[in-house]
Design an enzyme around this catalytic site. Structure first.
Site, PDB file in Angstrom:
ATOM      1  N   LYS A 183       0.849  -1.203   0.000  1.00  0.00           N
ATOM      2  CA  LYS A 183       0.000   0.000   0.000  1.00  0.00           C
ATOM      3  C   LYS A 183       0.878   1.243   0.000  1.00  0.00           C
ATOM      4  CE  LYS A 183      -3.902   1.957   2.635  1.00  0.00           C
ATOM      5  NZ  LYS A 183      -4.789   1.777   3.802  1.00  0.00           N
ATOM      6  N   SER A 191      -9.760   1.791   2.829  1.00  0.00           N
ATOM      7  CA  SER A 191      -8.867   2.512   1.947  1.00  0.00           C
ATOM      8  C   SER A 191      -7.843   1.644   1.230  1.00  0.00           C
ATOM      9  CB  SER A 191      -8.139   3.595   2.750  1.00  0.00           C
ATOM     10  OG  SER A 191      -7.297   3.006   3.731  1.00  0.00           O
ATOM     11  N   SER A 222      -9.902  -0.607   7.018  1.00  0.00           N
ATOM     12  CA  SER A 222      -9.328  -0.489   5.677  1.00  0.00           C
ATOM     13  C   SER A 222      -8.628  -1.719   5.112  1.00  0.00           C
ATOM     14  CB  SER A 222      -8.348   0.677   5.618  1.00  0.00           C
ATOM     15  OG  SER A 222      -9.075   1.862   5.463  1.00  0.00           O
TER      16      SER A 222
HETATM   17  N1  GLN Z   1     -13.295   4.033   6.137  1.00  0.00           N
HETATM   18  C1  GLN Z   1     -12.667   4.479   7.337  1.00  0.00           C
HETATM   19  C2  GLN Z   1     -12.293   5.929   7.190  1.00  0.00           C
HETATM   20  O1  GLN Z   1     -12.656   6.493   6.238  1.00  0.00           O
HETATM   21  C3  GLN Z   1     -11.485   3.619   7.672  1.00  0.00           C
HETATM   22  C4  GLN Z   1     -10.247   3.981   6.989  1.00  0.00           C
HETATM   23  C5  GLN Z   1      -9.057   3.179   7.408  1.00  0.00           C
HETATM   24  O2  GLN Z   1      -9.180   2.153   8.075  1.00  0.00           O
HETATM   25  N2  GLN Z   1      -7.883   3.674   7.035  1.00  0.00           N
HETATM   26  O3  GLN Z   1     -11.661   6.516   8.008  1.00  0.00           O
END
Ligand code: GLN
Length: 501
Positions: A79, A154, A178
């Site tokens: 990532k 994400s 994420s």
């Molecule tokens: N969808 C969540 C957010 O928007 C989680 C994101 C994540 O785990 N990095 O913050």
């Protein structure tokens, strides 16, 4: 036999035995990336030359009879939130466009030391803020099961690249879901380890008390293989845990007889898609057939998880992202017109303040700005107690709920997301709808425990359905063993998207 058809575990064994060279293997995956990623957009950067050179060096070492690392020749996609010394690291933000970190993240150090081959950096929501990958400054990722749909986020690039067999394993990060949510929406397996199990050094910080790195792969066994390499104490991250790293791959065999799995009634609230519900119920039945027992448990404060998370995460983000001001870090607005004391109707205190404002204005996308504003507001003198301090108290109650539940059961099962993959654009106009996607995943991070998600069925329309298991702190061996057992009894995880040859 195509390398793309092999598990990570089999790839490593085949290379070690000489049935496959690292170069053949890496080339096969790079070719798939070249063929498929034009339409999926899972990668922000592909390091073809670097990956092939590393693979050739591994083959030469093997030929010379020299020792090889535990992941020798295994292609890994990382990532773009993790620093890589020789590759760009952008966090999918214009703010970091062109940035080359001076060092490798601890996870990357460990992967390289184990002779894994980093094939590229994967697309993501900007600064890991989002649940659909549509917040990337470099375009959304498409879900390999249906390119009109989001892969989740994400870590959507990491999930899509594994789902489309462009890499056998990928590294993701999970602050509120994420790793698990995109794994669920793309039909792969993703593990968010206990907070601190994997070092965060070199992970671009989003919300430091919640962030955690973990593996994404086609199976729990492959996640175990990767976790074994990336977990462990790191003096460079004082929150990383000193506990000995178990040999996860050797702890998968024991049957599930007597395992107690909790089911949370609130997980079945309105809004849970009926097909997802069916898949989840069937998964519980598989666990029962494997000797586990299912028990109702309560997590009474989990319903405040989204509200709590969307205070704590933006507060920490507003602080972590203060460093991107065009001087210390990140994109700097061009001097010129705008650097005079007045611009666009706004009067700036000084050219310096103007430079800060314009750099941040140009560098950050809309969701990142929204989070910075929410966090700055909630931390401001007049609102700190009402919002941030209150959220910390609720977080403590959520954590206690988990501690209480794990007195009664060994693991907690349920859906990862309330719906299968949604259409690109479906939720972009409604931030609250997007935040609600995180309903089942944020509490895990708030409690600091671990969770794994894996496919437990498909909708009639052919979209994967994800199942989530959560466990107590450091229960990774059990999470992996339970998911692995499920995968020995079912074949959902071996299905491949037909549209992707
Ligand atoms: N969808 C969540 C957010 O928007 C989680 C994101 C994540 O785990 N990095 O913050």
């Amino acid at each position: 036999m195509q390398p793309a058809d092999l598990s990570a575990t089999d790839i490593v064994a085949a290379i070690r035995q000489g049935d496959l060279t690292a170069v053949q293997c890496v080339e096969a995956f790079l070719d798939r990336i070249a063929r498929l990623d034009g339409s999926l957009n899972a990668f922000l950067h592909v390091d073809r030359d670097g990956a092939l050179a590393t693979a050739a060096a591994i083959d030469a070492r093997r030929k010379a009879g020299r020792p090889l690392g535990a992941l020798a020749g295994l292609p890994v996609a990382v990532k773009d939130a993790l620093c890589t010394a020789d590759l760009p690291t952008t966090c999918a933000s214009r703010m970091l466009a062109g940035f080359r970190p001076p060092y490798d993240a601890d996870t990357v150090v460990r992967l390289r030391a184990a002779d894994a081959v980093i094939v590229g950096k994967t697309n993501m929501d900007e600064f890991a803020m989002g649940g659909s990958n549509e917040n990337s400054a470099f375009g959304p990722v498409r879900n390999p099961w249906d390119p009109a749909r989001a892969p989740g986020g994400s870590s959507g690039g990491s999930a899509a690249c594994v789902a489309a067999d462009m890499a056998p394993v990928a590294i993701g990060s999970d602050t509120g879901g994420s790793i698990r949510q995109p794994a669920g929406l793309c039909g792969i397996t993703g593990l968010k380890p206990t907070y601190g199990r994997v070092s965060r050094r070199g992970l671009v910080a989003f919300a430091s008390s919640l962030d955690q790195i973990g593996p994404m792969a086609r199976s729990a066994a492959d996640c175990a293989l990767v976790l074994e390499t990336i977990a462990g104490h790191d003096p460079g991250d004082s929150t990383s845990l000193a506990d000995v790293v178990p040999r996860y791959t050797e702890l998968l065999e024991q049957p599930l007889t007597g395992l107690r799995i909790g089911r949370v009634r609130d997980h079945y609230a309105d809004g849970l898609d009926p097909e997802v519900r069916r898949g989840v119920d069937e998964a519980f039945a598989v666990f029962e057939a494997a000797g586990a027992t299912v028990h109702d448990v309560e997590l009474p404060h989990a319903k405040y998880g989204v509200a709590t998370y969307y205070l704590i995460a933006p507060c920490e983000a507003s602080s972590n992202l203060a460093r991107y001001d065009g001087a210390h870090y990140g994109h700097r607005a061009k001097p010129g017109e705008g650097h005079r004391a007045e611009s666009g109707g706004r009067r700036f205190e000084s050219p310096l303040v103007e430079m800060y404002c314009r750099s941040r204005g140009e560098g950050f996308g809309p969701e990142v700005k929204r989070r910075i504003m929410l966090g700055t507001y909630a931390l401001s003198a007049g609102y700190y107690d009402a919002y941030y301090a209150k959220a910390l108290k609720v977080r403590r109650l959520i954590r206690q709920d988990y501690l209480d539940a794990f007195q009664k059961v060994d693991l907690i099962g349920g859906p990862v997301s309330a719906t299968p993959a949604f259409r690109l654009g479906e939720k972009t106009g409604d931030p609250l709808a997007m935040y609600l996607v995180d309903l089942y995943t944020v509490a895990t991070n708030l409690a600091g425990v671990g969770g794994i998600s894996f496919p437990c069925g498909f909708t009639k329309g052919g979209l994967p359905i994800g199942f989530q298991l959560q466990g107590p702190a450091l229960a990774e061996p059990l999470l992996l063993r339970a998911a692995d057992r499920f995968q020995r009894l079912t074949e959902w995880h071996v299905r491949r998207p037909e549209r992707i040859a």
